[in-house]
Design an enzyme around this catalytic site. Structure first.
Site, PDB file in Angstrom:
ATOM      1  CG  ASP A 136     -42.208 -20.588  40.599  1.00 47.11           C
ATOM      2  OD1 ASP A 136     -42.735 -20.114  39.573  1.00 47.11           O
ATOM      3  OD2 ASP A 136     -41.275 -20.038  41.208  1.00 47.11           O
ATOM      4  CB  THR A 143     -43.588 -14.203  36.341  1.00 54.45           C
ATOM      5  OG1 THR A 143     -43.207 -15.181  35.373  1.00 54.45           O
ATOM      6  CG2 THR A 143     -42.602 -14.197  37.485  1.00 54.45           C
ATOM      7  CE  LYS A 202     -39.343 -15.590  34.554  1.00 58.08           C
ATOM      8  NZ  LYS A 202     -39.986 -15.335  35.849  1.00 58.08           N
ATOM      9  NE  ARG A 260     -39.924  -7.052  35.129  1.00 56.04           N
ATOM     10  CZ  ARG A 260     -39.142  -7.904  34.481  1.00 56.04           C
ATOM     11  NH1 ARG A 260     -38.994  -7.817  33.184  1.00 56.04           N
ATOM     12  NH2 ARG A 260     -38.502  -8.839  35.128  1.00 56.04           N
ATOM     13  CE1 TYR A 312     -49.928   2.352  48.796  1.00 55.30           C
ATOM     14  CE2 TYR A 312     -49.930   4.740  48.977  1.00 55.30           C
ATOM     15  CZ  TYR A 312     -49.264   3.531  49.030  1.00 55.30           C
ATOM     16  OH  TYR A 312     -47.928   3.505  49.300  1.00 55.30           O
ATOM     17  CD  GLU A 332     -51.868  -0.778  51.003  1.00 46.37           C
ATOM     18  OE1 GLU A 332     -52.496   0.068  50.331  1.00 46.37           O
ATOM     19  OE2 GLU A 332     -50.741  -0.579  51.470  1.00 46.37           O
TER      20      GLU A 332
END
Ligand code: DSN
Length: 478
Positions: free
Chosen positions: A241, A270, A273, A279, A64, A66
């Site tokens: 974007d 992203t 692509k 991903r 974790y 954060e």
């Protein structure tokens, strides 16, 4: 039997998985086999490198983290800090950005982070100011009410979905269309191109807080300098974007007015692509928005995925190599060759061609819906996706279009000659398929008729086309 390191790595991993749940190992192996066999023309997919894939399968997944680098809500994040900082550094260098935030899990997440950052930066709200300076506990009920009203009453202008925009640019079925009072700009019905004067007019009338550019099905370049001027003329924050074409920006195919990074206040993308990474998502911005962007987790996002950030660092390092620029140029050359091949054979293409990585075919000229064409092509070993065309009479489910793109096949090494051969195979399928009827004999938007012998023959030719270009030739699973 090959003994190279990639084969050893993947075979060993599958062996370990097989000992626990053999069906998962089998499915992973089957996925590789399927991907090897199919002529993949999905514009948003690619093949990440073995190094990128392997960087994801490890104990970083257990951690974790954060917060941000050096400022975590959990102890023991020093190694996560290393990979997150590396990924951000590579991203900044690659794109010439002042700040990079590499935690978003997807493009949608990256856009939500950007929306939050813009709202927090732009909305004049005393209640929000209190919240920002960590006096959240001092906010009264009236403050909360004001905060919700002020944040929830903002305007966004983005490209419409049927003109090629994305769901997250304010389309109603997406949260962005519910968060914002949204209006969209389309394309010129005659040319299919963005009409910048119309965008400027819409901006003047609507006065958005955010002007969004970027697309998932627009086959042309966008002039981001002009879009920034429009945003400035109405005091909007300009967001781009670049999820679809990030690889073309990274590879310096899109430069000057067509590179969004110097022109936009904030850029989202992203990483999987045309950029060919794992991903995931990413946000780039200048110093003014950096602090708000870095609040993405836990403001908007769940815990970061350190194993994916490690893979982002690997893929971004790959994209900084000189051969990535060559790859990016070949993506565009291949898309042009594919478009030219289709046009020569009589296809109707939205905008009449392409200058990026994708082509949008209007299949209504073949008497088909997008759904019928998509399925007939799939039966013939050609993987595409149906997509609305501007002012599509068949809506977003059946559609009248087929979207195709070249990032994946270019990674395999196919070139312009193979694109022409692909156009021929697609032409055969589309001209040999006819619309079918439902059980009651009424015309159907889903049923179609294609002679199985034709599908089989095209499928065989598609497989032959791929044979000289093996996918992951360095990986033999045995
Ligand atoms: N699913 C992506 C695409 O195919 O364009 C965008 O969300």
């Amino acid at each position: 039997m090959s003994h190279n390191v990639e084969s050893t790595a993947f075979r060993s991993a599958l062996e370990v998985i097989r000992a626990v749940e053999p069906r998962v190992a089998d499915a992973i192996g089957a996925e590789l086999a399927d991907q090897r066999e199919s002529l993949k023309l999905i514009a948003s997919e690619n093949y990440a490198s073995p190094a990128t894939l392997l960087a994801m399968g490890n104990w970083f997944s257990d951690k974790y983290a954060e917060g941000t680098v050096g400022r975590r809500f959990y102890a023991g994040c020093q190694n996560v800090d290393t990979v997150e900082a590396l990924a951000a550094e590579h991203a900044k260098e690659l794109f010439g950005a002042a700040h990079a935030y590499v935690q978003p899990h997807s493009g949608i997440d990256a856009n939500l982070v950007a929306f939050w950052a813009i709202l927090a930066d732009r909305v004049e709200s005393p209640a929000l100011k209190k919240a920002q300076v960590r006096q959240v506990n001092d906010l009264t009920e009236a403050d909360w009410f004001a905060l919700r009203r002020e944040l929830g009453n903002q305007r966004m202008l983005g490209m419409s979905l049927d003109a090629g925009g994305h769901l997250t640019h304010g389309f109603r079925p997406n949260i962005s269309g519910k968060m914002f009072d949204q209006r969209s700009y389309g394309t010129d019905p005659a040319t299919g191109l963005i009409d910048y004067d119309r965008v400027a007019e819409a901006a003047r009338e609507f006065k958005p807080l955010i002007l969004v550019a970027g697309y998932s099905a627009y086959p042309r370049k966008v002039n981001f300098r002009v879009m920034r001027e429009i945003a400035d003329s109405v005091g909007a924050t300009f967001m781009v974007d670049m999820a679809h074409f990030a690889g073309l920006v990274a590879g310096k195919v899109f430069t000057g007015d067509f590179d969004p990074v110097p022109h936009a206040h904030i850029v989202t993308t992203t990483t999987h692509k045309s950029l060919r990474g794992p991903r995931g998502g990413m946000v780039l911005c200048g110093p003014e928005l950096a602090d708000q962007v870095d609040r993405g987790c836990p403001m908007v996002l769940g815990g970061p995925l350190p194993h994916v950030m490690a893979a982002k660092a690997v893929a971004l390092a790959e994209a900084r190599r000189p051969d990535f620029a060559d790859y990016a140029q070949r993506i565009v050359d291949n898309a042009r060759a594919l478009a030219d091949g289709l046009l020569r054979r009589g296809a109707t293409l939205v905008t009449g061609g392409t200058d990026n990585h994708l082509v949008l075919i209007d299949v209504s000229g073949y008497g088909l819906t997008g759904r019928q064409a998509e399925q007939a092509l799939l039966d013939s070993g050609i993987v595409t996706n149906r997509n609305a065309v501007p002012q599509d009479p068949n809506g977003a489910w059946y559609t009248s279009g087929i979207r195709i793109g070249t990032p994946a096949l270019t990674t395999r090494g196919l070139g312009t000659a193979e694109m022409d051969a692909t156009a021929e195979l697609m032409h055969t399928v589309l001209t040999q398929t006819s619309a079918g009827t439902g059980p009651d004999g009424a015309p159907s938007k889903a049923k179609y008729v294609l002679d199985p012998a034709t599908a089989e023959s095209v499928g065989k030719q598609a497989a032959d086309l791929l044979t000289p270009f093996p996918l992951y030739p360095e990986v033999e699973l045995g």
